[in-house]
Each structure stands twice: as C-alpha cells, then as structure tokens.
Design an enzyme around this catalytic site. Structure first.
Site, PDB file in Angstrom:
ATOM      1  N   TYR A 131       0.907  -1.303   0.003  1.00 36.98           N
ATOM      2  CA  TYR A 131       0.106   0.024   0.012  1.00 36.98           C
ATOM      3  C   TYR A 131       1.080   1.300  -0.063  1.00 36.98           C
ATOM      4  O   TYR A 131       0.701   2.122  -0.910  1.00 36.98           O
ATOM      5  CB  TYR A 131      -0.898  -0.144   1.222  1.00 36.98           C
ATOM      6  CG  TYR A 131      -1.940  -1.221   1.152  1.00 36.98           C
ATOM      7  CD1 TYR A 131      -2.859  -1.403   0.118  1.00 36.98           C
ATOM      8  CD2 TYR A 131      -1.677  -2.172   2.002  1.00 36.98           C
ATOM      9  CE1 TYR A 131      -3.873  -2.261   0.029  1.00 36.98           C
ATOM     10  CE2 TYR A 131      -2.519  -3.312   1.757  1.00 36.98           C
ATOM     11  CZ  TYR A 131      -3.408  -3.365   0.948  1.00 36.98           C
ATOM     12  OH  TYR A 131      -4.385  -4.457   0.757  1.00 36.98           O
ATOM     13  N   PRO A 144     -11.225  -0.281  -2.384  1.00 33.15           N
ATOM     14  CA  PRO A 144     -12.334  -0.925  -3.146  1.00 33.15           C
ATOM     15  C   PRO A 144     -13.550  -0.390  -3.144  1.00 33.15           C
ATOM     16  O   PRO A 144     -13.816   0.810  -2.281  1.00 33.15           O
ATOM     17  CB  PRO A 144     -12.534  -2.154  -2.231  1.00 33.15           C
ATOM     18  CG  PRO A 144     -11.141  -2.323  -1.572  1.00 33.15           C
ATOM     19  CD  PRO A 144     -10.685  -0.956  -1.364  1.00 33.15           C
ATOM     20  N   HIS A 367      -7.258   1.143   1.513  1.00 35.94           N
ATOM     21  CA  HIS A 367      -7.303  -0.151   1.670  1.00 35.94           C
ATOM     22  C   HIS A 367      -6.214  -0.316   2.927  1.00 35.94           C
ATOM     23  O   HIS A 367      -6.070  -1.403   3.593  1.00 35.94           O
ATOM     24  CB  HIS A 367      -6.904  -1.085   0.654  1.00 35.94           C
ATOM     25  CG  HIS A 367      -7.300  -2.342   0.750  1.00 35.94           C
ATOM     26  ND1 HIS A 367      -7.121  -3.171   1.870  1.00 35.94           N
ATOM     27  CD2 HIS A 367      -7.993  -3.286  -0.247  1.00 35.94           C
ATOM     28  CE1 HIS A 367      -7.825  -4.381   1.593  1.00 35.94           C
ATOM     29  NE2 HIS A 367      -8.129  -4.400   0.399  1.00 35.94           N
ATOM     30  N   SER A 578     -11.268 -12.107  -4.701  1.00 33.65           N
ATOM     31  CA  SER A 578     -11.671 -12.051  -3.665  1.00 33.65           C
ATOM     32  C   SER A 578     -13.068 -12.224  -3.141  1.00 33.65           C
ATOM     33  O   SER A 578     -13.741 -11.932  -3.698  1.00 33.65           O
ATOM     34  CB  SER A 578     -11.274 -10.748  -2.912  1.00 33.65           C
ATOM     35  OG  SER A 578     -11.166 -10.531  -1.615  1.00 33.65           O
TER      36      SER A 578
HETATM   37  N1  COA Z   1     -19.514 -29.479   2.427  1.00 27.21           N
HETATM   38  C1  COA Z   1     -20.584 -28.717   2.729  1.00 27.21           C
HETATM   39  N2  COA Z   1     -20.349 -27.575   3.362  1.00 27.21           N
HETATM   40  C2  COA Z   1     -19.189 -26.938   3.126  1.00 27.21           C
HETATM   41  C3  COA Z   1     -17.990 -27.638   2.635  1.00 27.21           C
HETATM   42  C4  COA Z   1     -18.399 -29.090   2.408  1.00 27.21           C
HETATM   43  N3  COA Z   1     -17.242 -29.699   1.842  1.00 27.21           N
HETATM   44  N4  COA Z   1     -17.116 -26.870   2.780  1.00 27.21           N
HETATM   45  C5  COA Z   1     -17.515 -25.741   3.149  1.00 27.21           C
HETATM   46  N5  COA Z   1     -18.759 -25.659   3.470  1.00 27.21           N
HETATM   47  C6  COA Z   1     -19.450 -24.640   4.059  1.00 27.21           C
HETATM   48  C7  COA Z   1     -18.926 -24.022   5.242  1.00 27.21           C
HETATM   49  O1  COA Z   1     -19.280 -24.525   6.633  1.00 27.21           O
HETATM   50  C8  COA Z   1     -19.592 -22.719   5.155  1.00 27.21           C
HETATM   51  O2  COA Z   1     -21.009 -22.595   5.729  1.00 27.21           O
HETATM   52  P1  COA Z   1     -21.681 -21.322   5.896  1.00 27.21           P
HETATM   53  O3  COA Z   1     -22.389 -20.873   4.982  1.00 27.21           O
HETATM   54  O4  COA Z   1     -22.862 -21.851   6.978  1.00 27.21           O
HETATM   55  O5  COA Z   1     -20.783 -20.253   6.679  1.00 27.21           O
HETATM   56  C9  COA Z   1     -19.792 -22.315   3.692  1.00 27.21           C
HETATM   57  O6  COA Z   1     -19.823 -23.655   2.994  1.00 27.21           O
HETATM   58  C10 COA Z   1     -18.609 -21.312   3.229  1.00 27.21           C
HETATM   59  O7  COA Z   1     -17.200 -22.000   3.311  1.00 27.21           O
HETATM   60  P2  COA Z   1     -16.329 -22.241   2.111  1.00 27.21           P
HETATM   61  O8  COA Z   1     -17.072 -21.633   0.809  1.00 27.21           O
HETATM   62  O9  COA Z   1     -15.485 -23.227   2.055  1.00 27.21           O
HETATM   63  O10 COA Z   1     -15.487 -20.751   2.262  1.00 27.21           O
HETATM   64  P3  COA Z   1     -14.918 -20.172   3.720  1.00 27.21           P
HETATM   65  O11 COA Z   1     -16.017 -19.379   4.474  1.00 27.21           O
HETATM   66  O12 COA Z   1     -14.086 -20.964   4.243  1.00 27.21           O
HETATM   67  O13 COA Z   1     -13.927 -19.036   3.284  1.00 27.21           O
HETATM   68  C11 COA Z   1     -12.074 -17.806   2.490  1.00 27.21           C
HETATM   69  C12 COA Z   1     -12.707 -19.310   2.575  1.00 27.21           C
HETATM   70  C13 COA Z   1     -10.729 -18.127   1.538  1.00 27.21           C
HETATM   71  C14 COA Z   1     -12.904 -16.956   1.719  1.00 27.21           C
HETATM   72  C15 COA Z   1     -11.776 -17.629   4.130  1.00 27.21           C
HETATM   73  O14 COA Z   1     -11.093 -18.510   4.568  1.00 27.21           O
HETATM   74  C16 COA Z   1     -11.096 -16.260   3.999  1.00 27.21           C
HETATM   75  O15 COA Z   1      -9.921 -16.194   4.393  1.00 27.21           O
HETATM   76  N6  COA Z   1     -11.884 -14.936   3.927  1.00 27.21           N
HETATM   77  C17 COA Z   1     -11.195 -13.850   3.894  1.00 27.21           C
HETATM   78  C18 COA Z   1     -10.890 -13.308   2.792  1.00 27.21           C
HETATM   79  C19 COA Z   1     -10.709 -11.747   2.707  1.00 27.21           C
HETATM   80  O16 COA Z   1     -10.254 -11.357   3.711  1.00 27.21           O
HETATM   81  N7  COA Z   1     -11.096 -11.020   1.767  1.00 27.21           N
HETATM   82  C20 COA Z   1     -11.059  -9.647   1.706  1.00 27.21           C
HETATM   83  C21 COA Z   1      -9.842  -9.075   1.492  1.00 27.21           C
HETATM   84  S1  COA Z   1      -9.668  -7.327   1.704  1.00 27.21           S
HETATM   85  C1  HC5 Z   2     -15.319  -4.505   0.048  1.00 28.57           C
HETATM   86  C2  HC5 Z   2     -14.331  -5.721  -0.522  1.00 28.57           C
HETATM   87  C3  HC5 Z   2     -12.917  -5.455  -0.716  1.00 28.57           C
HETATM   88  C4  HC5 Z   2     -12.269  -6.505  -1.072  1.00 28.57           C
HETATM   89  C5  HC5 Z   2     -10.678  -6.140  -1.100  1.00 28.57           C
HETATM   90  C6  HC5 Z   2      -9.614  -7.375  -1.418  1.00 28.57           C
HETATM   91  O1  HC5 Z   2      -9.917  -8.414  -1.599  1.00 28.57           O
HETATM   92  O2  HC5 Z   2      -8.316  -6.816  -1.383  1.00 28.57           O
HETATM   93  C7  HC5 Z   2      -7.320  -7.508  -1.512  1.00 28.57           C
HETATM   94  C8  HC5 Z   2      -6.529  -7.355  -0.237  1.00 28.57           C
HETATM   95  C9  HC5 Z   2      -5.464  -8.531  -0.160  1.00 28.57           C
HETATM   96  O3  HC5 Z   2      -4.641  -8.310   0.677  1.00 28.57           O
HETATM   97  O4  HC5 Z   2      -5.622  -9.757  -0.724  1.00 28.57           O
HETATM   98  C10 HC5 Z   2      -6.473  -7.292  -2.683  1.00 28.57           C
HETATM   99  N1  HC5 Z   2      -7.176  -7.457  -4.077  1.00 28.57           N
HETATM  100  C11 HC5 Z   2      -8.045  -6.499  -4.270  1.00 28.57           C
HETATM  101  C12 HC5 Z   2      -6.174  -7.311  -4.908  1.00 28.57           C
HETATM  102  C13 HC5 Z   2      -7.384  -8.876  -4.202  1.00 28.57           C
END
Ligand code: COA
Ligand code: HC5
Length: 650
Positions: A131, A144, A367, A578
C-alpha cells in the site's frame, strides 16, 4: 492510465537498498466484532478494561513456514503456469537457494529472529509494500468500492433523511468500538485478531513524496467528534456529538445536513478532492503546495481527523436498468468522472460513505488500514440500523451550524486540479466494469454436493478463464491471516495442477461425465487444501516476500530466485480475486492489478452470487462482460455435471 506492473508487482520490485525497520508494530488498543453470524460468538456488553488486550495477547503469532516446504510448494505452484524448460531452470535456482549454508537458510534465520522480536513479522512490511510504497492512484488500483441494495428514495429530502440515519448507524457501531463491546469473530472455531476495527474510523492516508503514511486520530486526546460531509464539491465539518458526548439523533443530523446542502447549493467550487485521485508521487508534491496555505492546511487536517467522510452525491449518469448496477459500482469505485462525482470525494480518507440522489448508496475505502471484512461488518450494522425506526426523542436545542472547510487555491493548485481531472477521466474511461448477479444458485448447491462453495466458485473461474484464453493463469485469492495477531492476508493460488487437469479435460471431446466429476472434485479439494494451508500461515507468497525483504534488510544482493522470469510470471495475476461475504445483499468491487487482467470480487449468498468483474478497455484481449458470462456458463455447466453424474457416498 498505465498500471506499471500493478499491485503486488510492487512486491516483485522491492528495492533492496532500503534498510527497513523491523521494529515492533504498534499495538492499537481495543477489542473486536462479527460478520457472518455463525462465526460470531457474542461477548457480554459490559465494558471490561483491557479486554481487547487480553484477547489480542491470547492470539498466536504468525509462524514463519519451513523453508523447504515453501520451496517445494513454490515449484508445484509454477507447474501450471510456466513451460517445462523454464521450470527446470527455476528448480536449479531453488536448489541453490535452499541448500545447506545457502542464502535461503541465512534469510530464514533472519526472518525467525524478526518473528521473535515483533508482534507480527509480516504486517508492517506488507502494509508498506502493498500500500504505502505503491505509487499508482488509490482510485481503481487499490481502494475497493461497495454498492448497497438500492434504497427507497429518489429526491433530495430522501437522500438527506437516509444519510442522517446512516451517520447515526455508524455512531452506534462506534460506541461498540469505544466501549470494547464488539463480539469477537471466529473462523473455523478459532478467534480472530480484531485490531483492524480500531483502524478504520478517524484515520486517513497522507501522501508523501516517495512513500505515504496513515494517521489514526482515534486515540488522540480529545478524540475527533466530527465527520466531514462533502456536497457539490465542498467540504464541511459536522460535529456529530452534543455537548455531553451523546451522539446526535437522526432528526438533528437531518437538520444539519439540510443546512450543509443549502450552503453548498449556493456556490460553485473547484473539486479540490479530486487531487486525491492523482498518482501518489504527483499528489505528494501537489499536497505540499496545497497545505502551504494555512487555511488549506487546517481544512485538510479537519478532513484527516474526521471520524469518516459522507459524500452526498449529485446526479449520476442515466443508464438502462441493465447497466444500473455496473454504473453504481463505478460510482463507488471512482465517482464516474470529473463531471459527475469524482470530485465529491477525499479518496485518502479510510472510510467514505456515498449517498446518491436516486437511492444509489455505498462506500469506498482506502485499503491500507484494513481488509474488507471489518468494513463490511460495519456496513452490515449500519444497514440494519437504518431499517429500524428511531425511538429516541430529539432534543429541542438548536445546534451550531456545520463549519465550511474553505480552500484558497493558488494557480499551481488549480493546475494540479486540472491535471487530476484529466488523469481521472482517462482512468474512468479505461475501466470496464460488469456487475453480474448469478441468480441460479448460491452456496446451497455446492454444499448439497459436499463441496466447499468458495473452492467451487474458484474452480469455475479457472474454467471460465481457460475457455476464453486456452491456458491457465496466475490467480490470486485473498486469504485471511487474522487467526494470528495483527494478521492481514496471504495468497491462495487457485491455479493448481488439479485445476489445470480439470479445465483441460472439461470440454475435450470424448471425456465423459464421471471423469469430469472426478477431476472437478480433485480441483475443488486441492483449492480447499490450499485455503486451509493459507489461513494457517503456511502459504508461500508472504513467506517468499519476507525472504526477499529480509535480504533488503541485511543489504544482500537480490537472490536470483526473485529476478527469475518465472517469479514475475507467478506474480502477474491475470485473475485477482476475493470473496467478501456480507449479510446485506451488496456488491463489492475493485480494479484489475495488471493491465491485461481482471479484478473479480464476489459475494456468495445462500441462493445467488454477486459478482463484480473489472478489466481495462485499453487491453484488447479482455472484456469484463465477456468473462462474467463465461463465469456464469462455467458455474452452470459444473452444476450440470454434478446433477447428472452419480457419486459414490464416500
Ligand atoms: N460441504 C458442505 N459445506 C461446506 C463444505 C463442504 N465440503 N465446505 C465448506 N462448507 C460450508 C462451510 O461450512 C460454510 O458454511 P456457512 O455458509 O454456513 O458459513 C460455507 O460452506 C462456506 O465455506 P467455504 O465456501 O469453504 O469458504 P470459507 O467461508 O471457508 O471462506 C475464504 C474461504 C478463503 C474466503 C476464507 O477463509 C477467508 O480467508 N476469508 C477472508 C477473505 C478476505 O479477507 N477477503 C477480503 C480481502 S480485503
Ligand atoms: C469491499 C471488498 C474489498 C475486497 C478487497 C480485497 O480483496 O483486497 C485484496 C487484499 C489482499 O490483501 O488480498 C487485494 N485485491 C483486491 C487485489 C484482491
């Protein structure tokens, strides 16, 4: 607008001469909150002094993965991305890097030392590289946007009334932050770091000549009591607490916003806020020129100190129903251009709420201080709050008028504004955005088939890309590292050998459904395996970055591993993706990180999925709508295979 290698290519370009500080990351005070209900374990609403610190201290420190493991996994990740010959060369470089007594071992020891003397060996480096050292405009390239469901108003009165409720909702959330009564979030049964919640309010990015910084005024004494409101390109300081520290009621806020609108209506103003859309080095210089004037310096300081910014937008372009969601995404991402709302912003502000005249509402956030999920949790809370009717009677007493933040613009600053308009308009022209609501199913279908919904969507993205381009590409998915103290993100590399085998076979003539299903399950499971590894701090990308940064820290030459063309290819993310879930049915969006790539943000709900796909028009090979359609087709075709093929019960 050139992307110049893009976000994370800056990771590849870390200068090795800089001796970066490995000092402790400052620990913010306070506690945490919840996003999807199932992850949230509420804590009692009484204030317990030091609760946040106790929670934070109980979190594990981010591990440094074993060197050997990262080297092996790096080579495996390259397999679907580079030619065999290139891989042979990289294998040799890796061997040399990790050999006993080699540079890798030395850097690994350095990282382990850093890990034992810092709160988190990675986070400060990450914020700098991803950043604060990244010099492309924050607009489109980093910040975003978030689009809320369209609200039920279509005139100025409705706009003001909704905005007033929205402010009250944010203040309600802020009370939980201030009192340390936010519930702690959990992921996979493990408590998460809550620090980011304390970084989003009362903070702002500040441009520098070579590197930016973020100032957070939440802990200053006295803490900020005002927000900034921008309307018709003019900024106002609006105090949102009364004399005894009680948040103003929606009715009181309504009166104040009406006063702002009538003052702003009278005058036309230069859109000084558009300066924040400039390339960061250019803005850094323009900023010094702007704040040379004492009145300007004070106006900018008031914006930076404010709790958040509320943008009361003017008209947006009229578009067909079909285009309206994509148009709203663009309004949140960059404001639509200088003749629309791009000047009605201060893009350095960590949190900007945007309320349009026609019921289009959303947010844009800078961000550096936080990831999407804490912002989304705050917004979910605000939306829920705006839906409730307020029970509190409004006090009669009249309030002092909001203070207009004046600017005196020198000819140089006027020229800076003109330049910012030109650049922003070019960038706005270049951005190709398609919001696609996938209506056929959501998490429900993959769950029924005992597959991870996120891994299923990512596998569909791989299939969509392969169908369009006949090859696999480096793909980034954000993984949360918040299981660790001060954790931010690592990369899930969605292109794997298993996904490559699946996408290559799917449309190949003669391949039958049982084989497709088998390859699909293997690809989905490989993705889920990588996800588990990433969220537990064992992925490869931040570790490799850390080793590279450690070489810079020790003033060693850049290890050949990082000047290898395969490393650049691995970081050239044609797909930057993402998953950001929310309770409210919103659409989140961001730009691509390379000139010839896509940004894909998706919000999987139970029975539908909101996608925002972005690309650049200057790249003839990409099309946001084209890829969005391919994603829709891939998801449907994958479901068909699931439904038509008997599976073993094991
Ligand atoms: N069978 C049935 N259900 C399942 C399953 C399976 N094999 N695997 C997962 N599920 C269910 C989970 O229990 C969960 O249930 P819910 O809807 O009741 O919560 C749902 O499916 C979602 O799970 P899944 O799709 O596997 O994803 P997750 O929620 O574990 O997410 C990531 C995965 C990578 C997105 C998460 O770990 C993460 O890191 N999130 C943050 C990302 C982030 O920061 N983004 C923004 C950046 S700025
Ligand atoms: C409101 C939704 C914002 C999502 C932003 C996001 O996923 O940012 C990522 C941050 C990171 O460290 O993975 C970066 N990305 C946009 C380049 C995927």
């Amino acid at each position: 607008m050139k992307v110049n290698g893009g976000w994370l290519a800056s990771v590849a370009n870390v200068e090795l001469s800089a001796n970066r500080s490995g000092s402790k990351v400052a620990m913010a005070k306070s506690c945490g909150f919840g996003r999807p209900r199932h992850l949230v374990k509420p804590v009692s609403a009484t204030r317990v002094a030091g609760r946040y610190l106790t929670h934070q201290r109980g979190l594990p420190a981010l591990p440094v993965p074993p060197l050997q493991q990262t080297c092996e996994r790096y080579l495996a990740a390259l397999e679907p991305l580079v030619e065999a010959e290139e891989l042979t060369q990289t294998r040799e470089l890796v061997q040399d890097f990790q050999k006993s007594g080699g540079v890798g071992e030395r850097l690994q020891k350095g990282l382990e030392r850093r890990a034992s003397s810092t709160e988190n060996w990675l986070s400060q480096w990450w914020v700098q590289v991803a950043y604060l050292d990244y010099r492309m405009p924050v607009v489109v390239h980093s910040s975003p946007g978030l689009v809320l469901p369209r609200m039920n108003f279509s005139d100025k009165q409705g706009q003001i009334r909704f905005a007033a409720k929205l402010i009250a909702g944010v203040l309600d959330f802020k009370t939980m932050i201030d009192n340390e009564t936010l519930p702690v979030e959990f992921l996979g049964g493990k408590p998460l770091c809550m620090n980011q919640y304390y970084e989003v309010l009362s903070s702002c990015r500040v441009p520098g000549l070579k590197r930016d910084s973020v100032v957070n005024h939440a802990k200053s004494s006295p803490p900020p009591r005002h927000i900034t409101v921008v309307h018709n390109f003019q900024f106002f300081e609006l105090n949102v607490y009364d004399g005894d520290g009680t948040p103003l009621s929606s009715d009181q806020l309504c009166v104040q916003l009406e006063r702002i609108c009538s003052v702003a209506q009278e005058a036309a103003a230069e859109p000084v806020g558009i300066l924040t859309t400039l390339h960061r080095d250019v803005w850094g210089r323009a900023y010094l020129r702007l704040i040379k004037d004492e009145m300007n310096r004070q106006s900018v300081a008031a914006i930076q100190r404010s709790i958040f910014t509320l943008c009361l937008d003017g008209a947006a372009p009229r578009v067909s129903r079909d285009e309206s969601r994509s148009c709203a995404a663009v309004q949140m991402l960059h404001g639509g251009g200088s003749r629309w709302n791009s000047g009605n912003r201060w893009f350095d502000k960590t949190l900007q709420f945007i309320v349009g005249e026609d019921g289009t509402c959303g947010a844009n956030y800078e961000h550096a201080p936080a990831e999407g999920p804490p912002i989304v949790a705050l917004i979910d809370h605000v939306v829920e709050y705006t839906r409730k009717s307020e029970t509190r009677p409004s006090p009669e007493s009249s309030l002092p008028p909001p203070r207009k933040l004046n600017f005196s613009l020198s000819p140089e600053t006027k020229e800076d504004i003109a330049e910012a308009k030109r650049h922003l308009d070019r960038l706005a022209q270049d951005l190709d955005m398609k919001v696609q609501v996938f209506q056929h199913f959501g998490k429900n279908v993959p769950k029924t088939f005992r597959l991870s919904p996120d891994a299923f969507v990512q596998t569909a993205l791989q299939l969509a890309f392969y169908r369009k381009y006949g090859r696999c590409c480096a793909t980034y998915e954000s993984a949360s590292l918040r299981m660790y103290r001060l954790g931010r993100t690592d990369t899930i590399r969605s292109a794997s050998n298993a996904s490559a085998a699946f996408v290559a076979a799917f449309d190949r003539p003669g391949v039958q459904n049982p084989e497709k299903l088998d390859l699909m399950e293997k690809a989905v499971k490989a993705h889920r395996w990588y996800t588990n590894m990433a969220v537990s701090g064992q992925a490869i990308d931040r570790h490799l970055l850390g080793l590279k940064m450690q070489a810079a820290e020790e003033q060693l030459p850049v290890p050949a591993l990082f000047t290898d063309p395969a490393y650049s290819k691995a970081l050239h993310y044609h797909l930057s993706t993402s998953q950001v879930p929310s309770k409210t049915d919103c659409v989140m969006c961001f730009g691509p990180v390379v000139l010839d790539g896509y940004g894909i943000c998706y919000n999987p709900m139970e029975d539908h999925i909101n996608f925002a796909v972005s690309a650049f028009n200057t790249c003839a090979e990409t099309s946001a709508a084209g890829l969005a359609q391919a994603v829709e087709d891939a998801l449907l075709d994958m479901r068909t295979v699931l439904e038509q093929t008997p599976r073993s019960k094991l």
